[in-house]
Every structure is written in C-alpha cells, then in structure tokens.
Design a protein around this motif. Structure first.
Motif, mmCIF file in Angstrom:
data_model
loop_
_atom_site.group_PDB
_atom_site.id
_atom_site.type_symbol
_atom_site.label_atom_id
_atom_site.label_comp_id
_atom_site.label_asym_id
_atom_site.label_seq_id
_atom_site.Cartn_x
_atom_site.Cartn_y
_atom_site.Cartn_z
ATOM 1 N N SER A 186 4.077 10.610 4.412
ATOM 2 C CA SER A 186 4.827 9.750 5.310
ATOM 3 C C SER A 186 3.882 9.006 6.237
ATOM 4 O O SER A 186 2.958 9.585 6.807
ATOM 5 N N ILE A 187 4.126 7.713 6.387
ATOM 6 C CA ILE A 187 3.204 6.909 7.166
ATOM 7 C C ILE A 187 3.325 7.166 8.659
ATOM 8 O O ILE A 187 2.406 6.842 9.410
ATOM 9 N N LYS A 205 9.813 4.461 2.257
ATOM 10 C CA LYS A 205 9.078 4.255 1.011
ATOM 11 C C LYS A 205 7.615 4.662 1.111
ATOM 12 O O LYS A 205 6.875 4.514 0.141
ATOM 13 N N ASN A 206 7.210 5.156 2.268
ATOM 14 C CA ASN A 206 5.809 5.526 2.488
ATOM 15 C C ASN A 206 4.878 4.382 2.104
ATOM 16 O O ASN A 206 3.860 4.582 1.439
ATOM 17 N N THR A 207 5.223 3.190 2.552
ATOM 18 C CA THR A 207 4.505 2.000 2.128
ATOM 19 C C THR A 207 4.239 1.076 3.310
ATOM 20 O O THR A 207 5.095 0.899 4.177
ATOM 21 N N VAL A 208 3.052 0.504 3.321
ATOM 22 C CA VAL A 208 2.678 -0.517 4.284
ATOM 23 C C VAL A 208 2.485 -1.829 3.538
ATOM 24 O O VAL A 208 1.939 -1.844 2.429
ATOM 25 N N TYR A 209 2.929 -2.913 4.148
ATOM 26 C CA TYR A 209 2.874 -4.225 3.519
ATOM 27 C C TYR A 209 1.994 -5.176 4.310
ATOM 28 O O TYR A 209 1.799 -5.030 5.521
ATOM 29 N N CYS A 254 0.858 -1.174 0.000
ATOM 30 C CA CYS A 254 0.000 0.000 0.000
ATOM 31 C C CYS A 254 0.895 1.225 0.000
ATOM 32 O O CYS A 254 1.517 1.543 1.019
ATOM 33 N N ALA A 255 0.972 1.885 -1.142
ATOM 34 C CA ALA A 255 1.776 3.091 -1.273
ATOM 35 C C ALA A 255 0.933 4.304 -0.910
ATOM 36 O O ALA A 255 -0.194 4.444 -1.377
ATOM 37 N N THR A 256 1.489 5.178 -0.087
ATOM 38 C CA THR A 256 0.772 6.360 0.369
ATOM 39 C C THR A 256 1.401 7.621 -0.199
ATOM 40 O O THR A 256 2.560 7.632 -0.611
#
Length: 120
Positions: A27-28, A75-79, A22-24
């Motif tokens: 910043s997460i 990467k501003n990403t959640v997996y 999940c790319a945001t």
C-alpha cells in the motif's frame, strides 16, 4: 522490500500526452514518499515529481504546470500525467519509493524504468 513496476511509456509527438503508472507491491500510504525521476541520454538521473503519503507534491521547474503526480491507494499505484510533452522530455522514467524501516532508517526502491520518446 517494495517492488515497483513502471508502465505507460511510448512514442508521442510534441504537444502530446502520456500517463505513466507505477504499480507497487504494498500500500502506498505506508510509503513516506513516492516519486518519478528521469534520465535522458548522456545526462544524470533527475527528479521529476514526488508525492508524500499525506498528499504533498513537488515538481521540478522543468515540468511544473505540465506534469501531475497522483496516487491511487486502492490500486497501490502512483501516476504521472504528462501533458504538453516536448522533445527535451525524452528519457527513461523511473519510479522511486522511499520509507523508514522498523529501525527508522531511510530505505528506498527503484523500478526498472519506462521509455518516453517525444519526437515529430
């Protein structure tokens, strides 16, 4: 506004694995909670897993021990790592972000979803 884009879905055999991303657009660590939900045919959307900005996670009983949620701030990403997939995991998986705005109101955003199909 936070834009969310899911990817990584596909067709796998029972017992197989997939990793969803999940790319945001921000910043997460500025997002209070991010999570994965899923919606199977004929069923309501349900929680799969969540992760908070300080790293706390929780999982639904149906995926506990098989799925792992994690984040990469750079990467501003959640997996969502999904192992030991079963046919009942078949669903559209959605990414969700929830945070408080400047007025301290709780707001959220949803991605478009990615299809996961587990079949032999």
């Amino acid at each position: 506004q936070v834009q969310l884009v899911e990817s990584g879905g596909g067709l796998v055999q029972p017992g197989g694995s997939l990793r969803l991303s999940c790319a945001t657009s921000r910043s997460i660590f500025s997002i209070a909670t991010m999570g994965w939900y899923r919606q199977a045919p004929g069923k309501q959307r349900e929680l799969v897993a969540t992760i908070t900005s300080d790293g706390n996670t929780n999982y639904s009983d149906s995926v506990k021990g098989r799925f792992t949620i994690s984040g990469d701030n750079a990467k501003n990403t959640v997996y969502l790592q999904m192992n030991s997939l079963q046919p009942e995991d078949t669903a559209v998986y959605y990414c969700n972000a929830r945070w408080r705005d400047v007025f301290k109101s709780i707001v959220g955003s949803w991605g478009q979803g990615t299809q996961v199909t587990v079949s032999s």
